[in-house]
Write an enzyme that holds these catalytic residues in place. Structure first.
Site, PDB file in Angstrom:
ATOM      1  N   HIS A 184     -21.313   6.703   3.224  1.00 49.79           N
ATOM      2  CA  HIS A 184     -21.947   7.510   4.260  1.00 49.79           C
ATOM      3  C   HIS A 184     -23.196   6.867   4.846  1.00 49.79           C
ATOM      4  O   HIS A 184     -23.353   6.784   6.063  1.00 49.79           O
ATOM      5  CB  HIS A 184     -22.302   8.891   3.720  1.00 49.79           C
ATOM      6  CG  HIS A 184     -22.934   9.763   4.766  1.00 49.79           C
ATOM      7  ND1 HIS A 184     -22.218  10.296   5.811  1.00 49.79           N
ATOM      8  CD2 HIS A 184     -24.226  10.164   4.947  1.00 49.79           C
ATOM      9  CE1 HIS A 184     -23.033  10.982   6.592  1.00 49.79           C
ATOM     10  NE2 HIS A 184     -24.253  10.922   6.098  1.00 49.79           N
ATOM     11  N   ASP A 227     -19.488  11.645  10.640  1.00 48.65           N
ATOM     12  CA  ASP A 227     -19.991  13.014  10.522  1.00 48.65           C
ATOM     13  C   ASP A 227     -19.226  13.968  11.444  1.00 48.65           C
ATOM     14  O   ASP A 227     -19.006  13.664  12.624  1.00 48.65           O
ATOM     15  CB  ASP A 227     -21.468  13.074  10.918  1.00 48.65           C
ATOM     16  CG  ASP A 227     -22.353  12.134  10.123  1.00 48.65           C
ATOM     17  OD1 ASP A 227     -21.903  11.029   9.779  1.00 48.65           O
ATOM     18  OD2 ASP A 227     -23.514  12.494   9.865  1.00 48.65           O
ATOM     19  N   ASP A 283     -20.872  14.382   5.442  1.00 47.96           N
ATOM     20  CA  ASP A 283     -21.528  15.292   6.394  1.00 47.96           C
ATOM     21  C   ASP A 283     -20.502  16.124   7.160  1.00 47.96           C
ATOM     22  O   ASP A 283     -20.472  16.154   8.389  1.00 47.96           O
ATOM     23  CB  ASP A 283     -22.455  14.529   7.339  1.00 47.96           C
ATOM     24  CG  ASP A 283     -23.789  14.182   6.698  1.00 47.96           C
ATOM     25  OD1 ASP A 283     -23.893  14.294   5.458  1.00 47.96           O
ATOM     26  OD2 ASP A 283     -24.722  13.802   7.417  1.00 47.96           O
ATOM     27  N   ASP A 309     -23.266  21.694   7.534  1.00 50.36           N
ATOM     28  CA  ASP A 309     -24.636  21.829   8.052  1.00 50.36           C
ATOM     29  C   ASP A 309     -24.684  21.598   9.554  1.00 50.36           C
ATOM     30  O   ASP A 309     -23.870  20.892  10.139  1.00 50.36           O
ATOM     31  CB  ASP A 309     -25.613  20.881   7.346  1.00 50.36           C
ATOM     32  CG  ASP A 309     -26.078  21.398   5.997  1.00 50.36           C
ATOM     33  OD1 ASP A 309     -25.972  22.610   5.756  1.00 50.36           O
ATOM     34  OD2 ASP A 309     -26.554  20.591   5.181  1.00 50.36           O
ATOM     35  N   ARG A 310     -25.707  22.203  10.146  1.00 52.35           N
ATOM     36  CA  ARG A 310     -26.001  22.124  11.586  1.00 52.35           C
ATOM     37  C   ARG A 310     -24.972  22.861  12.424  1.00 52.35           C
ATOM     38  O   ARG A 310     -25.270  23.850  13.056  1.00 52.35           O
ATOM     39  CB  ARG A 310     -26.193  20.682  12.043  1.00 52.35           C
ATOM     40  CG  ARG A 310     -27.441  20.018  11.442  1.00 52.35           C
ATOM     41  CD  ARG A 310     -27.822  18.773  12.215  1.00 52.35           C
ATOM     42  NE  ARG A 310     -29.058  18.173  11.724  1.00 52.35           N
ATOM     43  CZ  ARG A 310     -30.290  18.506  12.127  1.00 52.35           C
ATOM     44  NH1 ARG A 310     -30.431  19.455  13.035  1.00 52.35           N
ATOM     45  NH2 ARG A 310     -31.347  17.910  11.619  1.00 52.35           N
ATOM     46  N   HIS A 338     -23.698   8.708   9.323  1.00 55.03           N
ATOM     47  CA  HIS A 338     -25.080   9.106   9.038  1.00 55.03           C
ATOM     48  C   HIS A 338     -26.010   9.137  10.244  1.00 55.03           C
ATOM     49  O   HIS A 338     -27.071   9.744  10.175  1.00 55.03           O
ATOM     50  CB  HIS A 338     -25.628   8.163   7.950  1.00 55.03           C
ATOM     51  CG  HIS A 338     -26.884   8.592   7.269  1.00 55.03           C
ATOM     52  ND1 HIS A 338     -27.151   9.890   6.901  1.00 55.03           N
ATOM     53  CD2 HIS A 338     -27.963   7.868   6.854  1.00 55.03           C
ATOM     54  CE1 HIS A 338     -28.316   9.946   6.287  1.00 55.03           C
ATOM     55  NE2 HIS A 338     -28.829   8.734   6.257  1.00 55.03           N
ATOM     56  N   ARG A 365     -36.484   7.875   8.076  1.00 54.52           N
ATOM     57  CA  ARG A 365     -36.169   9.251   7.714  1.00 54.52           C
ATOM     58  C   ARG A 365     -37.154   9.843   6.703  1.00 54.52           C
ATOM     59  O   ARG A 365     -37.215  11.053   6.547  1.00 54.52           O
ATOM     60  CB  ARG A 365     -34.769   9.333   7.099  1.00 54.52           C
ATOM     61  CG  ARG A 365     -33.656   8.955   8.034  1.00 54.52           C
ATOM     62  CD  ARG A 365     -32.335   8.980   7.309  1.00 54.52           C
ATOM     63  NE  ARG A 365     -31.243   8.518   8.149  1.00 54.52           N
ATOM     64  CZ  ARG A 365     -30.484   9.306   8.900  1.00 54.52           C
ATOM     65  NH1 ARG A 365     -30.694  10.599   8.924  1.00 54.52           N
ATOM     66  NH2 ARG A 365     -29.501   8.796   9.630  1.00 54.52           N
ATOM     67  N   HIS A 412     -20.084  17.603  10.829  1.00 49.42           N
ATOM     68  CA  HIS A 412     -21.191  18.563  10.874  1.00 49.42           C
ATOM     69  C   HIS A 412     -20.820  19.948  11.400  1.00 49.42           C
ATOM     70  O   HIS A 412     -21.458  20.484  12.297  1.00 49.42           O
ATOM     71  CB  HIS A 412     -22.340  18.002  11.709  1.00 49.42           C
ATOM     72  CG  HIS A 412     -23.320  17.194  10.904  1.00 49.42           C
ATOM     73  ND1 HIS A 412     -23.988  17.706   9.810  1.00 49.42           N
ATOM     74  CD2 HIS A 412     -23.747  15.919  11.041  1.00 49.42           C
ATOM     75  CE1 HIS A 412     -24.781  16.778   9.305  1.00 49.42           C
ATOM     76  NE2 HIS A 412     -24.640  15.671  10.021  1.00 49.42           N
ATOM     77  N   ASN A 436     -25.002  12.843   2.766  1.00 50.67           N
ATOM     78  CA  ASN A 436     -26.295  13.384   2.320  1.00 50.67           C
ATOM     79  C   ASN A 436     -26.411  14.877   2.596  1.00 50.67           C
ATOM     80  O   ASN A 436     -27.301  15.547   2.049  1.00 50.67           O
ATOM     81  CB  ASN A 436     -27.458  12.636   2.988  1.00 50.67           C
ATOM     82  CG  ASN A 436     -27.536  12.862   4.478  1.00 50.67           C
ATOM     83  OD1 ASN A 436     -26.592  12.578   5.202  1.00 50.67           O
ATOM     84  ND2 ASN A 436     -28.671  13.368   4.953  1.00 50.67           N
ATOM     85  N   HIS A 437     -25.506  15.433   3.423  1.00 55.19           N
ATOM     86  CA  HIS A 437     -25.526  16.884   3.655  1.00 55.19           C
ATOM     87  C   HIS A 437     -24.564  17.632   2.744  1.00 55.19           C
ATOM     88  O   HIS A 437     -24.499  18.862   2.826  1.00 55.19           O
ATOM     89  CB  HIS A 437     -25.249  17.203   5.124  1.00 55.19           C
ATOM     90  CG  HIS A 437     -26.474  17.098   5.971  1.00 55.19           C
ATOM     91  ND1 HIS A 437     -27.299  18.173   6.219  1.00 55.19           N
ATOM     92  CD2 HIS A 437     -27.039  16.039   6.591  1.00 55.19           C
ATOM     93  CE1 HIS A 437     -28.308  17.776   6.977  1.00 55.19           C
ATOM     94  NE2 HIS A 437     -28.181  16.485   7.210  1.00 55.19           N
TER      95      HIS A 437
END
Length: 473
Positions: free
Chosen positions: A327, A217, A246, A249-250, A404, A377, A219, A278-279
């Protein structure tokens, strides 16, 4: 002398404030063993789980707090936040309503309720007008006829991507500048067209002089991405990269990260590989900031085109029939084969949903216990060392490499070596203090782990473009 529950709770609260979230969970858990009917302990641990992104566990703890004290407004608030984090606004609205009902003078809860109701209303409206096979966001956009603003002072993007354009783009991004829409659309169109021809599982092989750098990730941490390139070299014909989902995001430079990876992919199609995370999905992007960032820096159409490129990304990469890189992780069925992964129709499914092979590839996590467990999760599942070993042996693999999850050291070799986690966003969200890591792979298939620390970035906080419902968690 044994500590009492109150002392443990106070120590846990301090750990939480200091950002030592795992320690806080450990201390709250010890306190709960001593005082199992204390709703505050469960509510506080729910907050800690929220910060760890263990949203299923956060929901469970908030529910336990409510069971103990049905009038505990904060527990409803915590559970609502977990539901929003999983993009479950209907459930979140119910809990925010209960929080307001139990604490009518709580201004924050009222504000969150209004915001969540507005989100739900927007979703319902979009569902009402949605057609079964909507046209591409690129339809009726004549990119070739678009003008580039006269104040653009960068390199021209021609029919083919060039090194000159890519490195000038990186320099401009570091100075807070954006791409002209014409160039943004052009990159997204070309990436979409490229990945529409790529299988769901990509095969990669290395020659004697080639290295593959596997990254987890990132991110939206653009400056840390540049540091990876500084430490390990830019993508080239012999220095290849695999980014394991990923990208967005964030972090508040997600568009910069995505455009950088896409531009390098167009420049060196055989030297940079991208897996979907997943993002790279609509639900996550609407909550965790990528949609908001696209609208703030570009426009809504940009986000919609990005979404189409995400649905085209492959779901996994197989390195020389030795390592499967995906991922999330493994599956609810022991009999899944690599051929099944190759045959996934990601273009029909588009979004991973709540079940199926695509969802499991993007969302699952390893656990230390054998067998399979309920996801911490709230989506997917957890798989044990026996599951990893059986999958690898059945498919002739040495290990799976996944991402992840934050790892304090940036990576972790798990499940007796059959499962390896790599995470490449150091000091994730400016708060966790973790190292980042990458894995270098050469033709001999031995793994070389490299760690690195976070680097400074401009004073823009993480989640700056995220849905306001996530603030104050």
């Amino acid at each position: 002398m044994a500590k009492d529950a109150l002392t443990l709770k106070n120590e846990a609260n301090s750990a939480l404030k200091e950002g030592n979230i795992s320690k806080a969970v450990e201390l709250y858990s010890e306190a709960i063993k001593l005082d199992s009917q204390n709703a505050i302990l469960y509510s506080n641990r729910s907050l800690a789980y929220l910060k760890l992104e263990d949203f299923g566990l956060a929901i469970n703890d908030a529910s336990k707090a409510i069971e103990i004290d049905p009038n505990f407004a904060k527990a409803y608030y915590r559970r609502a936040a977990a539901h929003i984090s999983l993009f479950q606004p209907k459930d979140a609205v119910k809990d925010y309503k209960m929080a307001v009902n139990k604490a009518p003078n709580d201004v924050t809860a009222r504000s969150k309720l209004r915001e969540c109701e507005g989100l739900l209303k927007k979703i319902r409206f979009q569902e009402a007008i949605q057609v079964s096979d909507p046209p591409s966001a690129l339809e009726n956009v004549n990119i070739d006829d678009m003008d580039v603003s006269a104040d653009y002072d960068g390199v021209e993007l021609k029919a083919q991507m060039t090194e000159e354009f890519v490195f000038n783009m990186l320099e401009r991004f570091q100075n807070g500048k954006k791409l002209p829409l014409k160039y943004a659309y052009s990159i997204l169109r070309d990436i979409k067209e490229h990945y529409e021809k790529v299988p769901s599982l990509v095969d990669v092989r290395l020659k004697d002089d080639e290295t593959l750098v596997v990254c987890g990730d990132t991110h939206g941490q653009f400056y840390d991405l540049l540091n990876i390139f500084k430490l390990h070299g830019y993508p080239s014909h012999t220095n290849k990269y695999l980014f394991n989902g990923d990208f967005v995001d964030r972090g508040s430079w997600s568009t910069e990260v995505a455009f950088t990876l896409y531009a390098f992919k167009l420049l060196y199609p055989d030297s940079i590989f991208l897996n979907r995370g997943n993002h790279e999905t609509d639900d996550m992007n609407k909550v965790y900031g990528f949609e908001g960032e696209c609208k703030a820096k570009y426009n809504e159409r940009t986000f919609n085109i990005f979404s189409e490129t995400f649905t085209a990304l492959p779901l996994g990469t197989l390195i020389a029939d030795t390592y499967l890189v995906l991922h999330g992780g493994l599956f609810s069925n022991d009999n899944v084969t690599l051929d099944q992964l190759r045959k996934i129709d990601r273009f029909s499914t588009k979004q991973p949903g709540q079940s199926g092979l695509m969802m499991e590839m993007l969302w699952t996590d390893p656990q230390t216990q054998p067998g399979r467990g309920v996801s911490k999760r709230g989506v997917g599942l957890q798989f044990g060392p026996d599951v990893s070993k059986k999958f690898c042996e059945a498919n002739g693999l040495r290990a799976i490499i996944r991402s992840h999850e934050v790892r304090d050291q940036g990576y972790e070799v798990e499940h007796d070596g059959y499962c390896i986690t790599v995470f490449s966003a150091p000091n994730y969200c400016d708060s966790t203090g973790n190292k980042g890591a990458v894995i270098k792979v050469k033709k001999d298939m031995e793994l070389d782990f490299h760690q690195f620390e976070a680097v400074p970035h401009p004073n823009i906080r993480p989640m700056a473009y995220a849905n306001g419902l996530l603030s104050g968690m």
